[in-house]
Design a protein around this motif. Structure first.
Motif, PDB file in Angstrom:
ATOM      1  N   LYS A 361      58.928  55.400  29.235  1.00  0.00           N
ATOM      2  CA  LYS A 361      58.878  54.306  28.268  1.00  0.00           C
ATOM      3  C   LYS A 361      59.515  54.718  26.951  1.00  0.00           C
ATOM      4  O   LYS A 361      60.274  53.955  26.344  1.00  0.00           O
ATOM      5  CB  LYS A 361      57.425  53.879  28.050  1.00  0.00           C
ATOM      6  CG  LYS A 361      57.267  52.659  27.157  1.00  0.00           C
ATOM      7  CD  LYS A 361      55.809  52.237  27.075  1.00  0.00           C
ATOM      8  CE  LYS A 361      55.651  51.012  26.170  1.00  0.00           C
ATOM      9  NZ  LYS A 361      54.230  50.581  26.086  1.00  0.00           N
ATOM     10  N   GLU A 362      59.231  55.943  26.506  1.00  0.00           N
ATOM     11  CA  GLU A 362      59.779  56.424  25.243  1.00  0.00           C
ATOM     12  C   GLU A 362      61.288  56.552  25.300  1.00  0.00           C
ATOM     13  O   GLU A 362      62.011  56.184  24.361  1.00  0.00           O
ATOM     14  CB  GLU A 362      59.139  57.766  24.883  1.00  0.00           C
ATOM     15  CG  GLU A 362      59.444  58.268  23.473  1.00  0.00           C
ATOM     16  CD  GLU A 362      60.782  58.978  23.375  1.00  0.00           C
ATOM     17  OE1 GLU A 362      61.403  58.938  22.291  1.00  0.00           O
ATOM     18  OE2 GLU A 362      61.199  59.574  24.387  1.00  0.00           O
ATOM     19  N   GLU A 365      62.911  53.039  25.448  1.00  0.00           N
ATOM     20  CA  GLU A 365      62.812  52.393  24.138  1.00  0.00           C
ATOM     21  C   GLU A 365      63.779  53.036  23.147  1.00  0.00           C
ATOM     22  O   GLU A 365      64.406  52.341  22.341  1.00  0.00           O
ATOM     23  CB  GLU A 365      61.374  52.498  23.615  1.00  0.00           C
ATOM     24  CG  GLU A 365      61.135  51.801  22.281  1.00  0.00           C
ATOM     25  CD  GLU A 365      61.430  50.315  22.330  1.00  0.00           C
ATOM     26  OE1 GLU A 365      61.773  49.755  21.266  1.00  0.00           O
ATOM     27  OE2 GLU A 365      61.326  49.706  23.415  1.00  0.00           O
ATOM     28  N   ARG A 368      67.089  51.635  23.894  1.00  0.00           N
ATOM     29  CA  ARG A 368      67.192  50.235  23.459  1.00  0.00           C
ATOM     30  C   ARG A 368      67.450  50.145  21.955  1.00  0.00           C
ATOM     31  O   ARG A 368      68.220  49.295  21.499  1.00  0.00           O
ATOM     32  CB  ARG A 368      65.908  49.494  23.824  1.00  0.00           C
ATOM     33  CG  ARG A 368      65.890  48.022  23.414  1.00  0.00           C
ATOM     34  CD  ARG A 368      64.624  47.327  23.867  1.00  0.00           C
ATOM     35  NE  ARG A 368      64.598  47.126  25.302  1.00  0.00           N
ATOM     36  CZ  ARG A 368      63.840  47.802  26.143  1.00  0.00           C
ATOM     37  NH1 ARG A 368      63.031  48.750  25.693  1.00  0.00           N
ATOM     38  NH2 ARG A 368      63.878  47.570  27.434  1.00  0.00           N
ATOM     39  N   THR A 369      66.799  51.019  21.177  1.00  0.00           N
ATOM     40  CA  THR A 369      66.944  50.980  19.718  1.00  0.00           C
ATOM     41  C   THR A 369      68.108  51.832  19.225  1.00  0.00           C
ATOM     42  O   THR A 369      68.272  52.016  18.018  1.00  0.00           O
ATOM     43  CB  THR A 369      65.644  51.467  19.056  1.00  0.00           C
ATOM     44  OG1 THR A 369      65.351  52.811  19.488  1.00  0.00           O
ATOM     45  CG2 THR A 369      64.468  50.564  19.421  1.00  0.00           C
TER      46      THR A 369
END
Length: 454
Positions: A361-362, A365, A368-369
């Motif tokens: 997840k990290e 994410e 994505r950012t």
């Protein structure tokens, strides 16, 4: 008739001749059949007596707290209507064209107890989140050391195959995501032990290497809707280009590669003289008891490793980083070893099969950012998981099948404006990778492939 550990039991067969389903079980002095036949026996009649007792079902009606569903596109609506006419069967749509949205609309329309079955844990939580956001229902989780069964639940194929004997009579709708994973002696129990009369299979690639996709007709139903990737390209999915970049083994790599190839050919030829039709599958079966078979298999794996980890692939990847300095890049490898090499060489995060949920997840994410300009993964991201937007994708190695290649394309083809996606396929020339690459180019997903040298 009652449900018993994934099967149905009756004392006496009804008049009308539904005997082909039933087998006499002398252990309990009753007739028994797989639970999947419930729809034919009870719902569709199939010669069943009108006084027959079908009280074994434990289905529930569901009231949705909300319904924030998007309006279906024409192709999605066609898929929904095609399935509702049966309502059993497989919907085949390319990855990224909204199969999940179709399933959510069907769930909302039927409003019955539903079990969603997926291949991996990440996709299980992704479905739970989607159901929560769109329908306002906190779905239960069965798997990943959790057993929280609710009227709407999500599980994995492995967990479903284990536990379906306990709750196969409690879900009226069975949704099998990435249903090409279902056929097989173990996972097929997830469908065989369920009484669900409503069955929806979702996949972008129903074909299997072992040809067992025919089992989907028996376990779920026929293909009721199929959308070709070429039809979605540039409409639902982003336009894309596929560039093959041929690389060559270094002299030392080539010498070892040819040496292993010669060793394998000679051994197989010698065995073929005394055992006509001797195959590589039979060679694998001898691995535990035949030292020579182990030696040849070791040579085979060493040969594959040379293809997978060719030095020239890393040089080409470095050139691609320079060519696209400000664009997010997603890199696929065949093995964990190659993924780690890329991660260490270019200092980018690495996603592997055994990566924990929090770590995955990290990393996603961060991608994505744009905290991470690139990430590398083995086969863990091939199916199901929604990925952040990436317009540059690099596949280091050409061993992937057509099915795997389509899955990887679909991961990154969700349409964002008019931007095009670029897929680079780095393939070792004069190896098995090149052979598989040529086979993939016959697929509709690879129409217009260009050979690009860097």
């Amino acid at each position: 008739m009652h449900f018993d550990k994934g099967t149905l039991l009756v004392d006496v067969l009804p008049a009308g001749g539904i005997a082909p389903y039933w087998k006499w079980d002398s252990r309990v002095s009753k007739y028994r059949c797989d639970a999947l036949h419930y729809a034919d026996i009870a719902v569709r009649g199939a010669g069943c007596s009108p006084t027959y007792n079908h009280s074994c079902a434990r289905w529930q009606a569901v009231v949705w707290p909300k319904a924030e569903l998007s309006v279906l596109r024409e192709d999605q609506a066609a898929a929904q209507q095609a399935w509702l006419q049966t309502p059993r069967g497989v919907v085949v749509m390319p990855t990224g064209t909204g199969k999940t949205e179709v399933a959510l609309h069907i769930m909302h329309q039927l409003s019955v107890s539903t079990l969603v079955v997926v291949p991996v844990r990440d996709l299980m939580y992704q479905w739970q989140d989607r159901i929560q956001k769109r329908l306002g229902y906190d779905a239960g989780i069965i798997g990943d050391n959790t057993f929280n069964k609710r009227a709407i639940s999500v599980t994995t194929y492995d967990s479903a195959a284990i536990y379906m004997q306990e709750f196969g009579h409690e879900f009226k709708l069975l949704i099998l995501d990435e249903c090409h994973h279902l056929p097989g002696s173990f996972r097929s129990d997830a469908a065989r032990m369920s009484m669900a009369p409503y069955r929806l299979g979702l996949t972008a690639t129903p074909e299997r290497g072992d040809g067992r996709e025919a089992e989907l007709f028996h376990l779920i139903g026929p293909i009721v809707h199929k959308l070709q990737l070429s039809a979605a390209r540039g409409v639902t999915l982003a336009n894309y280009d596929v560039a093959r970049i041929p690389v060559y083994l270094q002299p030392e790599e080539r010498a070892r590669y040819d040496g292993y190839s010669t060793e394998i050919r000679r051994y197989m030829a010698e065995r073929g003289k005394t055992e006509p039709g001797f195959s590589f599958l039979e060679l694998r079966k001898e691995w535990t008891k035949n030292p020579e078979a182990r030696r040849i298999l070791d040579a085979f794996h060493a040969k594959e490793s040379i293809e997978d980890r060719a030095c020239e692939k890393l040089r080409v990847l470095e050139d691609l980083f320079r060519l696209h300095p400000k664009q997010r890049m997603l890199i696929f490898t065949k093995t964990n070893v190659m993924a780690r090499e890329v991660s260490a060489r270019f200092l980018i995060p690495c996603l592997l099969n055994h990566s924990r949920k929090k770590e995955r997840k990290e990393i996603l994410e961060g991608f994505r950012t744009e905290r991470y300009p690139a990430i590398v993964a083995n086969q863990i991201l091939d199916e199901g998981v929604d990925l952040p937007e990436a317009k540059i994708v690099v596949v280091l190695g050409g061993q992937a099948s057509v099915k795997q290649a389509k899955q990887r394309l679909g991961r990154i083809l969700r349409k964002h404006g008019d931007a095009r996606v670029m897929l680079y396929e780095v393939v070792c020339s004069d190896t098995k990778e090149a052979v598989k690459s040529r086979l993939r180019r016959k697929s509709d997903a690879y129409e217009g492939t260009r050979v690009k040298r860097i």
